[in-house]
Design a protein around this motif. Structure first.
Motif, PDB file in Angstrom:
ATOM      1  N   ASN A  62      89.846  -5.373   9.358  1.00  0.00           N
ATOM      2  CA  ASN A  62      91.110  -4.693   8.902  1.00  0.00           C
ATOM      3  C   ASN A  62      91.515  -4.003  10.110  1.00  0.00           C
ATOM      4  OD1 ASN A  62      91.274  -5.179   6.201  1.00  0.00           O
ATOM      5  ND2 ASN A  62      90.460  -3.483   5.546  1.00  0.00           N
ATOM      6  N   ARG A  63      90.767  -3.309  11.032  1.00  0.00           N
ATOM      7  CA  ARG A  63      91.060  -2.397  12.118  1.00  0.00           C
ATOM      8  C   ARG A  63      91.749  -3.479  13.014  1.00  0.00           C
ATOM      9  NH1 ARG A  63      88.537   0.459   8.862  1.00  0.00           N
ATOM     10  NH2 ARG A  63      90.330  -0.221   7.647  1.00  0.00           N
ATOM     11  N   LEU A  64      90.872  -4.562  13.345  1.00  0.00           N
ATOM     12  CA  LEU A  64      91.373  -5.450  14.342  1.00  0.00           C
ATOM     13  C   LEU A  64      92.751  -6.120  14.113  1.00  0.00           C
ATOM     14  CD1 LEU A  64      90.734  -7.481  16.733  1.00  0.00           C
ATOM     15  CD2 LEU A  64      89.711  -8.974  15.429  1.00  0.00           C
ATOM     16  N   LEU A  65      92.731  -6.718  12.660  1.00  0.00           N
ATOM     17  CA  LEU A  65      94.170  -7.561  12.493  1.00  0.00           C
ATOM     18  C   LEU A  65      95.323  -6.574  12.191  1.00  0.00           C
ATOM     19  CD1 LEU A  65      92.244  -9.995   9.997  1.00  0.00           C
ATOM     20  CD2 LEU A  65      93.126 -10.395  12.381  1.00  0.00           C
ATOM     21  N   SER A  66      95.286  -5.416  11.998  1.00  0.00           N
ATOM     22  CA  SER A  66      96.370  -4.615  11.791  1.00  0.00           C
ATOM     23  C   SER A  66      96.378  -3.535  13.084  1.00  0.00           C
ATOM     24  CB  SER A  66      95.980  -3.603  10.501  1.00  0.00           C
ATOM     25  OG  SER A  66      95.284  -2.634  10.811  1.00  0.00           O
ATOM     26  N   LEU A  67      95.618  -3.711  14.110  1.00  0.00           N
ATOM     27  CA  LEU A  67      95.585  -2.716  15.153  1.00  0.00           C
ATOM     28  C   LEU A  67      95.746  -1.253  14.502  1.00  0.00           C
ATOM     29  CD1 LEU A  67      98.316  -4.528  17.320  1.00  0.00           C
ATOM     30  CD2 LEU A  67      95.906  -4.805  17.446  1.00  0.00           C
ATOM     31  N   GLY A  68      94.753  -0.967  13.561  1.00  0.00           N
ATOM     32  CA  GLY A  68      94.714   0.352  13.204  1.00  0.00           C
ATOM     33  C   GLY A  68      95.782   0.758  12.408  1.00  0.00           C
ATOM     34  N   ILE A  69      96.866   0.159  11.975  1.00  0.00           N
ATOM     35  CA  ILE A  69      98.067   0.554  11.268  1.00  0.00           C
ATOM     36  C   ILE A  69      97.639   0.812   9.691  1.00  0.00           C
ATOM     37  CG2 ILE A  69     100.108   0.074  10.564  1.00  0.00           C
ATOM     38  CD1 ILE A  69     100.773  -1.364  12.997  1.00  0.00           C
ATOM     39  N   PRO A 213      94.561 -16.169   9.159  1.00  0.00           N
ATOM     40  CA  PRO A 213      93.549 -17.139   8.684  1.00  0.00           C
ATOM     41  C   PRO A 213      92.740 -17.624   9.986  1.00  0.00           C
ATOM     42  CG  PRO A 213      95.575 -17.398   7.539  1.00  0.00           C
ATOM     43  CD  PRO A 213      95.945 -16.744   8.799  1.00  0.00           C
ATOM     44  N   LEU A 214      93.382 -17.894  10.985  1.00  0.00           N
ATOM     45  CA  LEU A 214      92.796 -18.558  12.270  1.00  0.00           C
ATOM     46  C   LEU A 214      91.504 -17.628  12.653  1.00  0.00           C
ATOM     47  CD1 LEU A 214      92.089 -20.793  14.312  1.00  0.00           C
ATOM     48  CD2 LEU A 214      93.998 -19.696  15.460  1.00  0.00           C
ATOM     49  N   ILE A 215      92.039 -16.228  12.738  1.00  0.00           N
ATOM     50  CA  ILE A 215      91.215 -15.379  13.269  1.00  0.00           C
ATOM     51  C   ILE A 215      90.000 -15.133  12.181  1.00  0.00           C
ATOM     52  CG2 ILE A 215      90.998 -12.910  13.870  1.00  0.00           C
ATOM     53  CD1 ILE A 215      93.982 -13.074  15.171  1.00  0.00           C
ATOM     54  N   GLY A 216      90.455 -14.875  10.930  1.00  0.00           N
ATOM     55  CA  GLY A 216      89.555 -14.708   9.934  1.00  0.00           C
ATOM     56  C   GLY A 216      88.342 -15.872  10.077  1.00  0.00           C
ATOM     57  N   ARG A 217      88.940 -17.106  10.028  1.00  0.00           N
ATOM     58  CA  ARG A 217      87.926 -18.180  10.120  1.00  0.00           C
ATOM     59  C   ARG A 217      86.830 -18.162  11.081  1.00  0.00           C
ATOM     60  NH1 ARG A 217      91.475 -22.143  11.083  1.00  0.00           N
ATOM     61  NH2 ARG A 217      91.951 -22.458   8.848  1.00  0.00           N
ATOM     62  N   LEU A 218      87.303 -17.438  12.252  1.00  0.00           N
ATOM     63  CA  LEU A 218      86.420 -17.438  13.402  1.00  0.00           C
ATOM     64  C   LEU A 218      85.317 -16.340  13.484  1.00  0.00           C
ATOM     65  CD1 LEU A 218      89.067 -17.968  16.555  1.00  0.00           C
ATOM     66  CD2 LEU A 218      87.155 -19.845  15.589  1.00  0.00           C
ATOM     67  N   THR A 219      85.797 -15.427  12.482  1.00  0.00           N
ATOM     68  CA  THR A 219      85.186 -14.142  12.607  1.00  0.00           C
ATOM     69  C   THR A 219      84.229 -14.113  11.096  1.00  0.00           C
ATOM     70  OG1 THR A 219      87.196 -13.063  11.979  1.00  0.00           O
ATOM     71  CG2 THR A 219      86.351 -12.708  14.188  1.00  0.00           C
ATOM     72  N   SER A 220      84.801 -14.331  10.201  1.00  0.00           N
ATOM     73  CA  SER A 220      84.467 -13.800   8.743  1.00  0.00           C
ATOM     74  C   SER A 220      83.514 -15.241   8.140  1.00  0.00           C
ATOM     75  CB  SER A 220      85.284 -13.749   7.740  1.00  0.00           C
ATOM     76  OG  SER A 220      86.093 -14.616   7.424  1.00  0.00           O
ATOM     77  N   LYS A 221      84.172 -16.409   8.995  1.00  0.00           N
ATOM     78  CA  LYS A 221      83.293 -17.722   8.324  1.00  0.00           C
ATOM     79  C   LYS A 221      83.739 -18.182   7.182  1.00  0.00           C
ATOM     80  CE  LYS A 221      80.960 -16.975  12.341  1.00  0.00           C
ATOM     81  NZ  LYS A 221      81.241 -17.837  13.183  1.00  0.00           N
ATOM     82  N   ASP A 222      84.762 -17.461   6.688  1.00  0.00           N
ATOM     83  CA  ASP A 222      85.627 -17.930   5.306  1.00  0.00           C
ATOM     84  C   ASP A 222      87.106 -18.162   5.231  1.00  0.00           C
ATOM     85  OD1 ASP A 222      86.191 -18.093   2.629  1.00  0.00           O
ATOM     86  OD2 ASP A 222      85.366 -16.460   1.918  1.00  0.00           O
ATOM     87  N   PRO A 223      87.514 -19.222   5.901  1.00  0.00           N
ATOM     88  CA  PRO A 223      88.929 -19.533   6.292  1.00  0.00           C
ATOM     89  C   PRO A 223      89.676 -19.320   4.971  1.00  0.00           C
ATOM     90  CG  PRO A 223      87.660 -21.302   6.154  1.00  0.00           C
ATOM     91  CD  PRO A 223      86.732 -20.459   6.092  1.00  0.00           C
ATOM     92  N   ARG A 224      89.261 -19.397   3.768  1.00  0.00           N
ATOM     93  CA  ARG A 224      90.135 -19.389   2.491  1.00  0.00           C
ATOM     94  C   ARG A 224      90.647 -17.719   2.171  1.00  0.00           C
ATOM     95  NH1 ARG A 224      93.961 -21.171   0.506  1.00  0.00           N
ATOM     96  NH2 ARG A 224      93.518 -20.098  -1.487  1.00  0.00           N
TER      97      ARG A 224
END
Length: 271
Positions: A62-69, A213-224
């Motif tokens: 949440n913090r990373l993908l929104s840059l804290g917004i 989704p690409l960032i999520g796939r690489l970090t959370s291991k759940d692309p969906r």
């Protein structure tokens, strides 16, 4: 106030640097039920499964993908209750308790009850609450937001952050929250919305549909999980459509406040 305004817009500008101007994303029908996974299971079960999977990474992403917004959005939503000074608050779809914790800090209510269907998210939330010494003020419970385990007319206020688009039956969920609100109690909903201004709309769609989704796939291991985020935002009846649904389900004094170029909105209504 000007400094805060510029800070918010600057963060939005940085966020939008990750996006491109070239994509027009397809829209989903407003009545479409979007599920995280493809197997034949109800949406509620799939949402619970999804959040249990991504729970360890949820706050960080949440913090990373929104840059804290997202932290700014939550604070603005909570401040919609400042004049009411509610004593007993229900935080629906509480997740890891970010809103509950911030609400305790900003409004100093006597009690906050957070409810969520994800057991893993709740466990993380309880650890955060204990670390901050808020055990006596904030209580987290596992439960279904469309079948709230509370008596009628219980709460002074209800908050929901990034949760209503995950309801299997939106009107039922809103009606349930209205049922447990006291007369004149206030509902505040924070939810993603669809920007309409060119080129923000196009940049938003590309970021949410492809980059996130690409960032999520690489970090959370759940692309969906992060593909579902885009799809659920597209399917959600935002803006005036959601305000109309609030009216339909019996709320009054309903309003919508767009945030950060329309990427997110605060909705509020009273019983």
């Amino acid at each position: 106030m000007l400094c805060k305004f510029l800070s918010d817009k600057l963060r939005a500008g940085i966020l939008l640097m990750f996006m491109s101007l070239s994509i027009f994303a397809k829209n989903f029908g407003m009545g479409k039920v979007v599920k995280p996974y493809s197997e034949q299971e109800n949406k509620k079960g799939q949402v619970s499964k999804m959040f249990n999977k991504i729970a360890p990474y949820y706050d960080f992403l949440n913090r990373l993908l929104s840059l804290g917004i997202d932290t700014i959005w939550r604070k603005k939503a909570i401040l919609q209750l400042k004049d009411e000074q509610p004593k007993l608050i229900l935080d629906v779809a509480t997740g890891t308790a970010d809103v509950a914790i911030e609400t305790s800090k900003r409004l100093s209510p006597e009690k906050i009850i957070g409810i969520d269907i994800s057991t893993e998210m709740l466990e993380i939330g309880r650890k955060k609450i204990k670390k901050r010494g808020l055990d006596t003020i904030i209580e987290l419970q596992e439960g279904d937001s469309e079948n709230l385990p509370f008596e009628d007319n219980t709460f002074d206020a209800i908050t929901v952050a990034f949760g209503v688009r995950n309801y299997e039956n939106l009107e039922k969920g809103l009606s349930e929250m209205r049922r447990v609100l006291k007369d004149n109690g206030k509902l505040v909903v924070l939810e993603f919305s669809k920007p309409t201004i060119f080129p923000i709309k196009q940049m938003f769609n590309l970021y949410f549909k492809y980059i996130l989704p690409l960032i999520g796939r690489l970090t959370s291991k759940d692309p969906r999980a992060y593909s579902y985020l885009y799809e659920s935002v597209q399917a959600f009846p935002d803006g005036d459509d959601f305000v109309n649904i609030l009216s339909k389900t019996g709320y009054k004094s309903n309003q919508c406040i767009p945030l950060t170029l329309g990427i997110c909105s605060i909705y509020s209504g009273q019983k």
